[in-house]
Design an enzyme around this catalytic site. Sequence first.
Site, PDB file in Angstrom:
ATOM      1  N   ILE A   1      -0.139 -30.524   6.459  1.00 26.45           N
ATOM      2  CA  ILE A   1       0.889 -31.300   6.747  1.00 26.45           C
ATOM      3  C   ILE A   1       1.462 -31.378   7.999  1.00 26.45           C
ATOM      4  O   ILE A   1       2.621 -30.605   8.432  1.00 26.45           O
ATOM      5  CB  ILE A   1       2.231 -31.317   5.634  1.00 26.45           C
ATOM      6  CG1 ILE A   1       1.677 -31.545   4.359  1.00 26.45           C
ATOM      7  CG2 ILE A   1       3.228 -32.326   5.826  1.00 26.45           C
ATOM      8  CD1 ILE A   1       0.804 -32.801   3.993  1.00 26.45           C
ATOM      9  N   HIS A   2       0.864 -32.147   9.044  1.00 25.85           N
ATOM     10  CA  HIS A   2       1.351 -32.142  10.240  1.00 25.85           C
ATOM     11  C   HIS A   2       2.101 -33.417  10.684  1.00 25.85           C
ATOM     12  O   HIS A   2       2.562 -34.259   9.964  1.00 25.85           O
ATOM     13  CB  HIS A   2       0.193 -31.619  11.128  1.00 25.85           C
ATOM     14  CG  HIS A   2       0.677 -30.972  12.427  1.00 25.85           C
ATOM     15  ND1 HIS A   2       1.402 -31.269  13.558  1.00 25.85           N
ATOM     16  CD2 HIS A   2       1.062 -29.156  12.232  1.00 25.85           C
ATOM     17  CE1 HIS A   2       1.806 -30.099  14.112  1.00 25.85           C
ATOM     18  NE2 HIS A   2       1.594 -29.303  13.434  1.00 25.85           N
ATOM     19  N   ALA A   3       2.201 -33.514  12.024  1.00 24.62           N
ATOM     20  CA  ALA A   3       2.886 -34.576  12.629  1.00 24.62           C
ATOM     21  C   ALA A   3       3.028 -35.925  11.774  1.00 24.62           C
ATOM     22  O   ALA A   3       3.973 -36.670  11.297  1.00 24.62           O
ATOM     23  CB  ALA A   3       2.832 -34.718  14.226  1.00 24.62           C
TER      24      ALA A   3
ATOM     25  N   ALA B   1       3.559 -35.743   7.994  1.00 22.47           N
ATOM     26  CA  ALA B   1       5.192 -35.578   7.926  1.00 22.47           C
ATOM     27  C   ALA B   1       5.809 -36.815   7.840  1.00 22.47           C
ATOM     28  O   ALA B   1       6.751 -37.253   7.262  1.00 22.47           O
ATOM     29  CB  ALA B   1       5.551 -34.697   9.049  1.00 22.47           C
TER      30      ALA B   1
END
Lengths: 84, 610
Positions: free
Chosen positions: A13-15, A18
């Site tokens: 779950i990255h930028a 998110a």
Amino acid sequence: MKKKYTVMNPSGIHARPALKIVEAAVRHSSDSYLVKDGASFFAKSLVNMISIGAKFGDVIEVVAEGEDSQAAVEAIGAVLTAEH
Amino acid sequence: MQLKGIPASAGLSWGRAMQVPASARQPEADTIASLLVPAELDRFDAAVKQSGDALAAIRTSLLAHGRTEEADIIEVQLYLLADGELIGKARDKIEKAHFSCQAALQEAMSEALGMLHRLDPVSFKERAPDIEDVIQRILRALRGEKGVLEEIVGTESLILLCDNLSPSEAVLLDPRTIAGVAVVHGSATSHFAIIARSIGIPAVVGIGADLRSIRDGQTVLIDGSNGTLTVDPPARQLAEDRQAVSAAGGCKPQGALPLPLQTAGDDRPLLMSNISSVSEAVAAQNYGADGIGLFRTEFLFMGRENFPSEDEQFEAYRAVVSAFPAQTPIVIRTMDVGGDKPLSLLKLEEEDNPFLGNRGMRISLKRQDLLRTQLRALLRASAYGNVKLLFPMISTVDEWRQATAVVEQVQSELAQSCIPFNRHIERGVMIEVPSAAIMADRLAREADFFSIGTNDLIQYTMAANRNSPSMKELLDPLQPALLRLIHRIIRCAHDLNKKGEHMRRDGGRDRRRAASARHGPGRFQRRQRVVIVHRMAAQPAIGSLGQGLLEAGGRGRNGSGRRAVRPPIRRKSFSGALPYKLLDRFSICKSDSPARGPALVGAGPAGGAS
């Protein structure tokens, strides 16, 4: 309403994911939280969502309370289990 | 006076200095009387709204210009501005604890940054500037200050001198007003540097506090390719540089090179471009590049939330190959991240010294899933042109063999699926670690070409951080230790060429003998080892070294053992008539003849990391 999901995005779950979780959460009136390793994170907060640091394969419980809690949990679950 | 920093965005320009003062924390009480709380809340809400309106306007304008990547940066900030855990918490502190706006915002920011750093140190580096940027914007709105760039009016060429430039400020850089940017802190991989490169504004970062000694209005010549800033340059130098820039059609030269690259003899070195995107390949072709000396594929992986798929990568590689005629050499380097190019997608462990940690091929060999995907895409693209594979950060012969073993596995997979690819694709080593330079003789037996990454080779050889302004002297490319290493690398490559050593695909004697027996020595193609030197020869300051490299590369290449004496490159065609910006974007290689492909030395890629 609570449900467990496994993170399927190979990069975790990255930028971008998110941001998508926050988008999904704010569409619903219920407040929702992501619980990872006993710590809970407010899904309507981008600061919280970028801090969660979830990796591929991590199991995350999504908890929501309110009228549309089921829809909120499922919308967030869809982001968590998306492969991209 | 000349100041030296780190090149962040290539190009040469000049203008009047403009100092942008650092936004200091105002002396303001941390808490306020309860009576004043409602007024403080109104002030706070108004500042947040004003910031939101400004960001939304910036985003709309970026989208209208098709700058979607930069618009995404702003979108993240808009979400942060609406974040109850950041801005909401700050508001609570005013309401419940009677904090002043400034204290509340700063407290909320440090809490958010503290949490991010504790829970996800990797994304901290990437996301912290966004959080700071948003908070600073609100603080400015509270004080009635405008952003650095919003206050600039008029069309005068300005050289902006500042401590740092935040992402939301950097997207506002207007090349019509801002001729260049010089920054006290910062790195070549910051948002700001990437944006400056994309809009073509020369930039130098990491200059240090000396930058503050320049006075407003002084004439400054900025060279984003060398990372230098000249204050009050002699009129003669300015005139020469002006001529150089206008000779190539201004700061953004269009069309072919003004002169063919030619030595005083009949030598015709290849001038190849170093690129990090498909659009740069097209630009390079327009400039008349002889090929691509280095395609930094890691930029395909950066700033996104998932790894690019095989098909997506294939399309990018094929597009680069297709920008040039069929036999044009296109050197493509596998993903080179780590060090100063962190990739949050990988979720790497944070290391004390990333330059000495997981980088380049070390990562690819650990993440063979990623390497395979990339190699499949690269090999598929090799069916469309003369693709050459380059592996970065190889430290041992064993790493090289592991890498080529994967290439061979992927090749046989593709063959089984009847997918076309070049079975004789050339494979090279990027020599940037001293251990690889020391073992160059062994590596030369197995590799088809060498590419010398001088930037890292200097920093590892001299044990001097290349991003540290105080290490300047150690990082001098004329350090004798470095010259010896480079000489050794070139000699190792050409020693083998002189002997007419057969190229080995398998790295083992037996297979080679078998191949010779099968085809007879005459049928087994003899190869020239190729050396590409990055970053050095075209810089005027080391022009003589550049000539030396070209000469060294010329020796003994023809297999006869005859030492060809190379006349020096005609300087005019190298540096006199070309703007440094243009030179800086290219690698220079020498070739036996255009038909036989390149056989040696190159120079100066684009500013920033190699």
